[in-house]
Design a protein around this motif. Structure first.
Motif, PDB file in Angstrom:
ATOM      1  N   ASP A 246      53.687  38.836  39.926  1.00 48.92           N
ATOM      2  CA  ASP A 246      52.492  39.217  40.667  1.00 48.92           C
ATOM      3  C   ASP A 246      51.839  38.013  41.355  1.00 48.92           C
ATOM      4  OD1 ASP A 246      51.888  37.937  38.328  1.00 48.92           O
ATOM      5  OD2 ASP A 246      50.176  39.223  37.796  1.00 48.92           O
ATOM      6  N   GLU A 249      49.163  38.604  44.179  1.00 50.78           N
ATOM      7  CA  GLU A 249      47.912  39.139  43.663  1.00 50.78           C
ATOM      8  C   GLU A 249      47.122  38.081  42.893  1.00 50.78           C
ATOM      9  OE1 GLU A 249      48.287  42.917  41.704  1.00 50.78           O
ATOM     10  OE2 GLU A 249      46.325  42.704  40.767  1.00 50.78           O
ATOM     11  N   ARG A 250      47.850  37.304  42.089  1.00 47.73           N
ATOM     12  CA  ARG A 250      47.188  36.236  41.335  1.00 47.73           C
ATOM     13  C   ARG A 250      46.441  35.290  42.269  1.00 47.73           C
ATOM     14  NH1 ARG A 250      49.044  34.358  36.077  1.00 47.73           N
ATOM     15  NH2 ARG A 250      50.439  35.895  35.153  1.00 47.73           N
ATOM     16  N   ARG A 253      43.334  37.029  43.732  1.00 45.94           N
ATOM     17  CA  ARG A 253      42.302  37.175  42.695  1.00 45.94           C
ATOM     18  C   ARG A 253      41.639  35.833  42.390  1.00 45.94           C
ATOM     19  NH1 ARG A 253      41.755  41.789  39.985  1.00 45.94           N
ATOM     20  NH2 ARG A 253      43.256  43.429  40.438  1.00 45.94           N
ATOM     21  N   LEU A 332      49.514  43.725  49.267  1.00 47.59           N
ATOM     22  CA  LEU A 332      48.406  44.009  48.347  1.00 47.59           C
ATOM     23  C   LEU A 332      47.500  45.134  48.840  1.00 47.59           C
ATOM     24  CD1 LEU A 332      47.283  40.414  47.278  1.00 47.59           C
ATOM     25  CD2 LEU A 332      48.772  41.990  46.054  1.00 47.59           C
ATOM     26  N   ASP A 334      46.976  48.042  47.939  1.00 46.25           N
ATOM     27  CA  ASP A 334      46.222  48.769  46.919  1.00 46.25           C
ATOM     28  C   ASP A 334      45.206  47.908  46.195  1.00 46.25           C
ATOM     29  OD1 ASP A 334      47.844  50.830  47.558  1.00 46.25           O
ATOM     30  OD2 ASP A 334      49.276  50.450  45.913  1.00 46.25           O
ATOM     31  N   VAL A 335      45.238  46.642  46.457  1.00 45.96           N
ATOM     32  CA  VAL A 335      44.437  45.739  45.639  1.00 45.96           C
ATOM     33  C   VAL A 335      43.216  45.203  46.373  1.00 45.96           C
ATOM     34  CG1 VAL A 335      44.528  43.614  44.256  1.00 45.96           C
ATOM     35  CG2 VAL A 335      46.553  45.060  44.420  1.00 45.96           C
ATOM     36  N   ILE A 336      43.383  44.938  47.659  1.00 48.35           N
ATOM     37  CA  ILE A 336      42.289  44.232  48.350  1.00 48.35           C
ATOM     38  C   ILE A 336      41.721  45.017  49.523  1.00 48.35           C
ATOM     39  CG2 ILE A 336      42.943  41.869  47.694  1.00 48.35           C
ATOM     40  CD1 ILE A 336      44.487  41.625  50.315  1.00 48.35           C
ATOM     41  N   LEU A 361      37.973  42.950  46.058  1.00 49.98           N
ATOM     42  CA  LEU A 361      39.047  43.645  45.365  1.00 49.98           C
ATOM     43  C   LEU A 361      38.692  45.117  45.272  1.00 49.98           C
ATOM     44  CD1 LEU A 361      39.420  41.066  42.479  1.00 49.98           C
ATOM     45  CD2 LEU A 361      40.961  41.330  44.434  1.00 49.98           C
ATOM     46  N   LYS A 362      39.713  45.973  45.405  1.00 48.42           N
ATOM     47  CA  LYS A 362      39.454  47.398  45.175  1.00 48.42           C
ATOM     48  C   LYS A 362      39.180  47.582  43.696  1.00 48.42           C
ATOM     49  CE  LYS A 362      41.945  49.258  49.089  1.00 48.42           C
ATOM     50  NZ  LYS A 362      43.202  49.821  49.601  1.00 48.42           N
ATOM     51  N   ARG A 364      40.202  48.816  41.190  1.00 53.45           N
ATOM     52  CA  ARG A 364      41.307  49.319  40.375  1.00 53.45           C
ATOM     53  C   ARG A 364      41.542  48.299  39.273  1.00 53.45           C
ATOM     54  NH1 ARG A 364      47.202  48.259  40.402  1.00 53.45           N
ATOM     55  NH2 ARG A 364      46.412  46.352  41.326  1.00 53.45           N
ATOM     56  N   PRO A 366      43.837  46.397  37.119  1.00 53.68           N
ATOM     57  CA  PRO A 366      45.291  46.164  37.154  1.00 53.68           C
ATOM     58  C   PRO A 366      45.912  46.496  35.790  1.00 53.68           C
ATOM     59  CG  PRO A 366      44.097  44.084  37.046  1.00 53.68           C
ATOM     60  CD  PRO A 366      43.067  45.158  37.188  1.00 53.68           C
TER      61      PRO A 366
END
Lengths: 367, 125
Positions: A246, A249-250, A253, A332, A334-336, A361-362, A364, A366
């Motif tokens: 990941d 994503e790391r 984040r 990303l 779904d993440v951001i 960040l969304k 969600r 993780p």
């Protein structure tokens, strides 16, 4: 072969002690004598380090052979000493018991000098081997503690992952250079050059110190590999040397977390009259990683377009912006939450690249 | 019981002993003197144990005398003191034990004479 070493003869019969002592001296050993087990133990406890072998009679007043052996085996300092049981031929049952108690071997009286020599050689050789082994273990212990200390020191100067890599078995191949997909993150401060011109050196170092501490915490929390600090500029990459599925994503984040932490810091600076902003550039792509530099000074670095792109994105980012490349956005989704900042012309890259600013960040969690 | 033909002194043992110390006669004589000095004490202890019929007190002097007698080749006395040690360990000196104990004094004297003679023989040789 003449033996050297110190033997302790424990026998209540003076005649037998005289014979044994004489024969052992004839073989080149120094001899200490004791009249019974209790006296023998006293000598062993006082000179155990110097004694190489014990010749022990079984039937003695005070403390007999069994009790002496049992006491020796219970004493950490002397339990390893080889013990030859000296017994009459009709006492073989007691010899068996002594061997069970930990005696090395036995001799029957009257003592045959050839057999004495053979048994001595075997026992002394075993003891020397053991002494060598102990010496070796001690050296190894010292070496291990030195290496551990060096590793600890190394991990203070280097990113912990890189320090670990250097000490690992795959270190050599990894350091020699390898290609891998990485996420590269550049951060720097808006307004730092102006600030540096006007501030006292102590003040500037103080601000940098606070900033670096905050960055350091975030880097460690997210498992990033810090490539370098250069004043206010910091480069971090992910997925190397430790693989991180990941990694993209790391990185994002971490950047978001840094931006959050930057708020209170910059508020404090603003009160002191410094206007500093935080900008980040993140890109993902293939890089060549490994040892970079020259004999005498190497760094572990990442080289590739991805590095250049992340660096340029960072320098184009306004205060509080985290600019990411199109590929990061794609990976990303779904993440951001992002907003496009359009196409940027990047020095060194032939075509303009589209970039986006990470708003947050969304919500969600993780998995 | 010791065999009737067990010699008082087995000179072969003394010869072997001499050979094992490279023919150091001074050492062998020193050893015999130590044996004679300590042996007299063990013989006295054996005699005391016999007189008081104390089996436990018999074990150690008999054992030590057995062991050192074997070293200097005093074969008959070694055999007798072995009997005494076993009798002492059995807890009773009755019968064979008493008989063996009664023999010790005369066997000790014979052993002393034989050892002195061995030394004298060597001097004249």
């Amino acid at each position: 072969m003449t033996e050297t070493g110190i033997a302790l003869v424990v026998d209540d019969s003076r005649v037998n002690r005289l014979v044994l002592t004489r024969q052992l001296t004839g073989l080149g050993l120094e001899v200490l004598e004791a009249e019974n087990g209790a006296e023998g133990l006293e000598v062993l406890r006082a000179h155990g380090d110097a004694i190489d072998i014990v010749l022990l009679d079984v039937i003695m007043p005070e403390l007999d052979g069994y009790e002496t052996l049992a006491a020796m085996k219970a004493d950490e300092a002397i339990r390893h000493l080889p013990v030859l049981i000296v017994s009459g031929v009709e006492e073989l049952d007691s010899v068996v018991r002594c061997i069970e108690l930990g005696a090395t071997d036995y001799l029957t009286k009257p003592i045959n000098p050839r057999i004495l020599q053979a048994r001595l050689n075997a026992s002394l050789a075993a003891k020397r081997l053991r002494d060598l082994e102990l010496e070796y273990l001690e050296q190894q212990r010292i070496m291990t503690s030195t290496i551990e200390r060096q590793k600890t020191e190394l991990s203070r100067f280097l990113s912990p992952q890189i320090a670990q890599l250097i000490s690992s078995s795959e270190g050599e191949t990894m350091l020699a250079g390898h290609r891998r997909q990485v996420t590269v993150c550049f951060c720097d401060l808006r307004g730092f050059t102006t600030f540096a011109e006007g501030a006292d050196p102590e003040e500037m170092l103080g601000v940098l110190g606070e900033y670096h501490r905050m960055m350091g915490d975030a880097i460690i929390e997210h498992g990033g590999t810090l490539e370098h600090f250069a004043g206010d500029g910091v480069m971090i990459f992910f997925n190397d040397p430790i693989a991180q599925e990941d990694h993209v994503e790391r990185a994002v984040r971490m950047a978001v977390s840094m931006r959050e932490r930057f708020g209170p810091l910059s508020a404090g600076w603003r009160k002191r009259g410094y206007e500093l902003g935080f900008g980040v550039g993140i890109a993902v792509g293939y890089a060549t990683l490994g040892r970079i530099g020259f004999e005498g000074r190497y760094d572990y670095g990442a080289i590739g377009n991805v590095t250049i792109l992340a660096s340029r994105l960072s320098s184009q980012a306004a205060a509080d912006q985290i600019l990411v490349s199109q590929m990061v956005v794609g990976m990303l989704e779904d993440v951001i939450e992002v907003e496009s900042v359009g196409e940027l012309t990047i020095k060194g890259l032939s075509r303009p690249v589209s970039a986006s600013n990470v708003l947050g960040l969304k919500t969600r969690v993780p998995s | 019981m010791s065999e009737p033909d067990t010699p008082t002194l087995d000179t072969a043992v003394l010869d072997e002993l001499s050979a094992s110390v490279d023919g150091d006669r001074t050492f062998v004589i020193e050893l015999i003197e130590a044996y004679l000095a300590d042996g007299a004490i063990h013989v006295a202890a054996i005699d005391a144990a016999r007189a008081t019929d104390d089996a436990e007190a018999m074990v150690r002097p008999a054992h030590t005398l057995k062991s050192s007698s074997a070293t200097v080749g005093a074969a008959r006395l070694a055999a007798t003191s072995r009997e005494l040690e076993m009798a002492g360990r059995s807890g009773s000196l009755s019968g064979a034990g008493q008989a063996a104990a009664a023999r010790v004094a005369s066997e000790w004297n014979a052993t002393t004479d034989a050892l002195r003679a061995w030394i004298a023989d060597g001097e004249s040789a």
